[in-house]
Design a protein around this motif. Structure first.
Motif: not given
Lengths: 326, 676
Positions: A129-130, A139, A277, A294-295, A297
């Motif tokens: 993911n990073i 996402t 993004k 990312e997801t 928050t």
């Protein structure tokens, strides 16, 4: 099915500074699995709200994976500024594994963002993911299985859970595997039966639910699953009849069917986040491989009160302070 | 006690009593209004919390959850209880008042609303007082009828605590006002009543003794001033008439006989108006107000010094940074105390005070203008130098001005003024800093020091320097400590007393009180007991010393009292032993304060001893040493054992040194020419 949507919401004088220098609208090719829905609205509205001119070229495979090679070919010809891919299966087919891309079969040479994709690392779309490891970002929209199980227990503690899923879908299999790792023998797995053509048979759903009822499970968990989504009305109605409370990983089982509850990312919000993004790539000039996956928050706890009343399965008072009732 | 002292004492007592009654009345009224104002606030708070809690329940019911089917109530009510401080209970009852679910200790004595209770027409809560709580009840409706009540109880204890804290604050302000008033009254009465009446008495006595040579200061504005002016006229007329008689004697026919008669008169009466006039003098009492003002100014910054230091350090200084200005101040006081003693010996108290007030004022303004921690620490060091010189000058002044037989009481006035200034300054400084900021408060300190300078310039008489040749610091120290009575006083009384003060009162007691769960305000009040008990004890100690002449014995007795006070954990629980030990320490240190100082003037008369200014400065130096080692000594003991064991160890130290001092007194008394 071919569509072309132009979003030229504002005159050039009103554009944000980087966009003023933009000679033409950004061309985004949107590859969809089952038509235009809320996530696509969120993606489109992100650009409209920021007056970033984009030209959306929309392609929908209507769950027919045989159309994927043609789409890949078209992408190669059109050479858009960015490709938007909706859905796990389509993403896996069009993009291939991050470490074994075949340029003859997969999209290459164009930045890609994916949306409504389950477990992109497990499905080998990206390295991590990073650090995606390729010019692809996007996402996630599913809370981790552990968080979902905790959310379920907050509604009503459980010992046994059943889960129904399409064994042909990698996204469903991936989530079910995580649930198995977490719950062990307390998870009753109910794969939808496949017909002679190895396609999932919707007529087998009631029988699977009956097995769950007979096993006296506390919850029926629905993972992200396109096939079940397409048959959600049948699934959720049958579950109500059998007095099985449904907890879903995606919103449509609760919002647009009779599912009882779910901890979900709203599709519209996830779409807008994916748009953010995409804008980082198109407007800010960032390399997609440098943008982490990312997801959101914030997730929404959805409860369908009519189903709760029919099941006499009411949520605890404390949950009603934070939950969104429909 | 002389009549005018009776007068001053009575006026001060009457004024203080009247002031106490007035302030007590105003405070009582203020507290009542406060309660009247606060109660609706608490009720409103209960109502708001109840409203929030009821809204969720109402929503659940409106969403179709039957009232009897509400689930997760215990968890929900517990979350409401913890979300808001001061709630004694949160409870859900049905329409008949029967409890369904509850959270909080206060729910034990709950009784529900009677069936059929109707909520207020304008909405809101049904309010009532239920046991020790204010209860707000909000209805839960299902299909338009009441199916339950959400109750929120706010403990009255919270109101009582706030009121109690406010009462203490009012009491502290009252105390500060009374102490300051008594200082100002004492000074004012001395200058306008006591000193002029004494001057008249002195004049009368001289006239009665046949001395018609002196005239008194005639600018005194009071009834006594008029008497003084009449006496001056009388003296002048008598001198004129005597001159006239002398002239007439030369004009008579028998000048030799007349001269013989006049010679007879001259033998009994003295005539001639000299240039020197008798004045009011400085007096011991008038030394107290400048000292009080000076200490008051100094202590204004006590409450915020570490915070200001941290602020100047920009959060980079840590604990060391916060302590740096305090260390600089204490170190400067210790270093400059002997120097102050030599300045007083050379120049007299008035000049020494004026010299000391200059760095004090500069230090305060420097602290106010400081932009970094180092500058602030240097400024505090300069303040410390001024403080050392001024306080030693005041001590010597009080010793010099002490009337015969009242040395201890006069010197006790020094400790009392310092304590009063410290109590008032610390309390008011915190309030001032809160309202106008640190820098303005420090500037105000500087203004007060300037005022003190004006008072000294106006009221202190120059001179008072020692006629002895200065011995030099090292020789003075050797001479002082070679006198065994002085050395024993410093080692067995002065240093242990300050070790206990620093180690127990300023270090251990606050920590132990916090362990008992007391709030910061309550800890402060407990520590204040020390100062409050010390003030009357100073008066008693001074009076006993002057009355009995056994100052040494009183010092030893005080040490024993202090020792037993610190041994109290052997017999009492910690929550009882601690405040009593603080009281005992205050009483003991108060008792010993005046006799310790009063011994010095007598010792300075011993052949070869340095002057009293030098000896006082060495005594003060010893005390500073005790203050410095007290907290780390207590900390070291605490690291080895518990707080109670540390108290016991300090108590044993006090008892041992006190007994040692008493034994040394006994040994000296047996020696030929020895004295207690």
């Amino acid at each position: 099915m071919l569509q072309r949507r132009h979003i030229l919401a504002a005159p050039a004088s009103l554009l944000a500074t980087p966009a003023v220098a933009q000679a033409r609208p950004f061309r985004i090719m949107m590859l969809l699995t089952r038509g235009w829905e809320e996530a696509c609205d969120g993606f489109r509205d992100h650009f409209a709200a920021r007056r970033i001119p984009v030209e959306l070229i929309v392609r929908d495979i209507a769950t027919d994976m045989r159309l994927v090679p043609g789409l890949v070919q078209e992408v190669r010809q059109v050479r858009p500024d960015l490709v938007y891919v909706w859905g796990t299966g389509l993403a896996v087919a069009a993009l291939g594994p991050w470490d074994a891309v075949d340029p003859s079969k997969h999209i290459t040479g164009v930045p890609v963002v994916f949306n409504i994709v389950t477990d992109p690392v497990g499905n080998r779309l990206i390295r991590s993911n990073i650090d995606p490891g390729r010019p692809v970002t996007g996402t996630e929209y599913i809370a981790s299985v552990e968080v979902q199980m905790r959310a379920m227990a907050r509604y009503r503690p459980f010992t046994r859970v059943a889960t129904i899923f399409n064994p042909n879908e990698s996204n469903s299999r991936s989530v079910v595997a995580q649930a198995r790792a977490l719950l062990g023998d307390n998870l009753l797995e109910l794969p939808v039966a496949l017909n002679a053509a190895r396609q999932p048979d919707p007529d087998s759903i009631p029988a699977a639910l009956m097995r769950a009822r007979q096993a006296d499970v506390d919850w029926l968990y629905i993972p992200p699953d396109t096939f079940l989504n397409n048959h959600r009305a049948l699934l959720t109605r049958e579950a109500l009849v059998l007095r099985l409370p449904i907890f879903a990983a995606t919103e449509r089982f609760v919002l647009f069917a009779d599912g009882l509850a779910g901890l979900v990312s709203r599709y519209y919000s996830v779409g807008a986040f994916t748009g953010y993004k995409a804008a980082q790539i198109l407007r800010d000039g960032r390399a997609p491989e440098s943008i982490p996956v990312e997801t959101l928050t914030r997730m929404s706890y959805l409860i369908r009160m009519e189903s709760a009343r029919q099941l006499h399965f009411y949520p605890p008072v404390g949950l009603l302070r934070t939950a969104e009732t429909v | 006690m002389m009549p005018e002292r009776h007068l001053i004492a009575r006026v001060v007592v009457v004024a203080v009593l009247l002031l106490t009654m007035a302030v007590a009345f105003v405070s009582h009224s203020a507290l009542r209004s406060f309660e009247v104002e606060l109660r609706p606030e608490l009720e409103r708070e209960a109502s708001v919390v109840g409203g929030i809690g009821a809204r969720t329940l109402q929503r659940a019911v409106e969403l179709g959850v039957p009232f009897r089917g509400l689930s997760g109530l215990d968890e929900y009510l517990a979350s409401l209880l913890t979300a808001q401080q001061g709630l004694s209970y949160v409870l859900l009852a049905d329409a008949e008042g029967q409890r369904i679910a509850s959270a909080g200790d206060g729910a034990a004595s709950f009784s529900g609303l009677p069936a059929g209770t109707v909520p207020p027409e304008r909405g809101g809560a049904v309010m009532r007082q239920l046991g020790g709580s204010y209860d707000a009840a909000l209805p839960i409706l299902e299909d338009g009828r009441i199916v339950g009540w959400m109750h929120v109880g706010i403990s009255r204890e919270r109101l009582d605590t706030v009121l109690n804290d406010t009462r203490w604050d009012v009491l502290i302000v009252l105390l500060v006002v009374l102490l300051a008033t008594s200082e100002f009254l004492r000074f004012s009465l001395f200058r306008t009543v006591s000193a002029p009446v004494e001057l008249v008495s002195r004049l009368q006595a001289r006239l009665a003794a046949g001395d018609w040579t002196l005239r008194a200061q005639d600018n005194i504005v009071s009834e006594a001033g008029r008497v003084v002016r009449h006496l001056n006229v009388l003296v002048r007329r008598m001198n004129d008439r005597f001159d006239r008689l002398r002239w007439m004697a030369t004009q008579t026919g028998a000048p030799s006989r007349a001269a013989t008669v006049l010679d007879g008169v001259r033998q009994r009466l003295r005539f001639g108006v000299t240039a020197v006039q008798d004045g009011l003098g400085t007096g011991a009492a008038s030394g107290r107000l400048p000292l009080f003002l000076f200490v008051f100014a100094e202590q204004l910054s006590t409450s915020f010094n570490p915070i200001y230091a941290l602020e100047l350090a920009g959060g980079q200084g840590g604990i060391i940074g916060a302590a740096l200005p305090i260390v600089a101040f204490v170190a400067a006081v210790a270093l400059f105390t002997p120097f102050g003693g030599s300045v007083v010996a050379r120049r007299g108290p008035r000049d020494a005070m004026l010299i000391g007030l200059v760095p004090a004022a500069l230090g305060h303004i420097g602290a106010a203008l400081a932009t970094d921690l180092t500058t602030f620490a240097i400024a505090r060091g300069i303040c410390g130098a001024g403080y050392a010189i001024v306080t030693i000058a005041c001590q010597v002044h009080l010793a010099q001005e002490a009337p015969k037989g009242r040395v201890a009481r006069s010197l006790g006035g020094f400790t009392a003024a310092v304590m009063t200034g410290a109590v008032c300054g610390t309390a008011i400084g915190a309030v001032l800093a809160d309202r106008v900021g640190f820098r303005v408060t420090l500037t105000f300190s500087m203004v007060l020091v300037v005022l003190t300078t004006l008072l000294v310039l106006r009221n202190f008489v120059a001179g008072g320097g020692s006629e002895q040749k200065p011995m030099g610091l090292w020789r003075s120290a050797r001479a002082a400590f070679s006198e065994p009575r002085f050395a024993l006083l410093v080692l067995f009384a002065a240093i242990p007393a300050k070790v206990l003060l620093g180690g127990f009162i300023f270090f251990l007691a606050p920590l132990e009180l916090r362990e008992l769960g007391l709030s910061q305000a309550a800890i402060g009040r407990n520590i204040m007991l020390y100062g409050l008990c010390m003030l009357p004890a100073i008066v008693v100690g001074a009076w006993l010393t002057d009355r009995t002449g056994r100052g040494g014995l009183i010092i030893a007795l005080a040490g024993v009292i202090n020792g037993f006070a610190l041994l109290l954990p052997l017999w009492l629980d910690r929550d009882m032993a601690l405040p009593i030990a603080i009281i005992g320490t205050g009483l003991a240190q108060g008792l010993a304060a005046a006799p310790m100082l009063a011994i010095i003037p007598g010792l300075s008369l011993v052949r070869g001893a340095p002057n009293s200014a030098a000896m006082l400065s060495f005594l003060r130096l010893g005390e500073r040493f005790g203050s410095v080692i007290g907290p780390p000594a207590a900390a070291a003991l605490l690291a080895l054992g518990s707080g109670q064991q540390t108290m016991l160890a300090l108590g044993v130290i006090s008892l041992a040194t006190a007994i040692g001092y008493a034994l040394s007194l006994a040994v000296q008394a047996r020696r030929p020419g020895g004295a207690a």
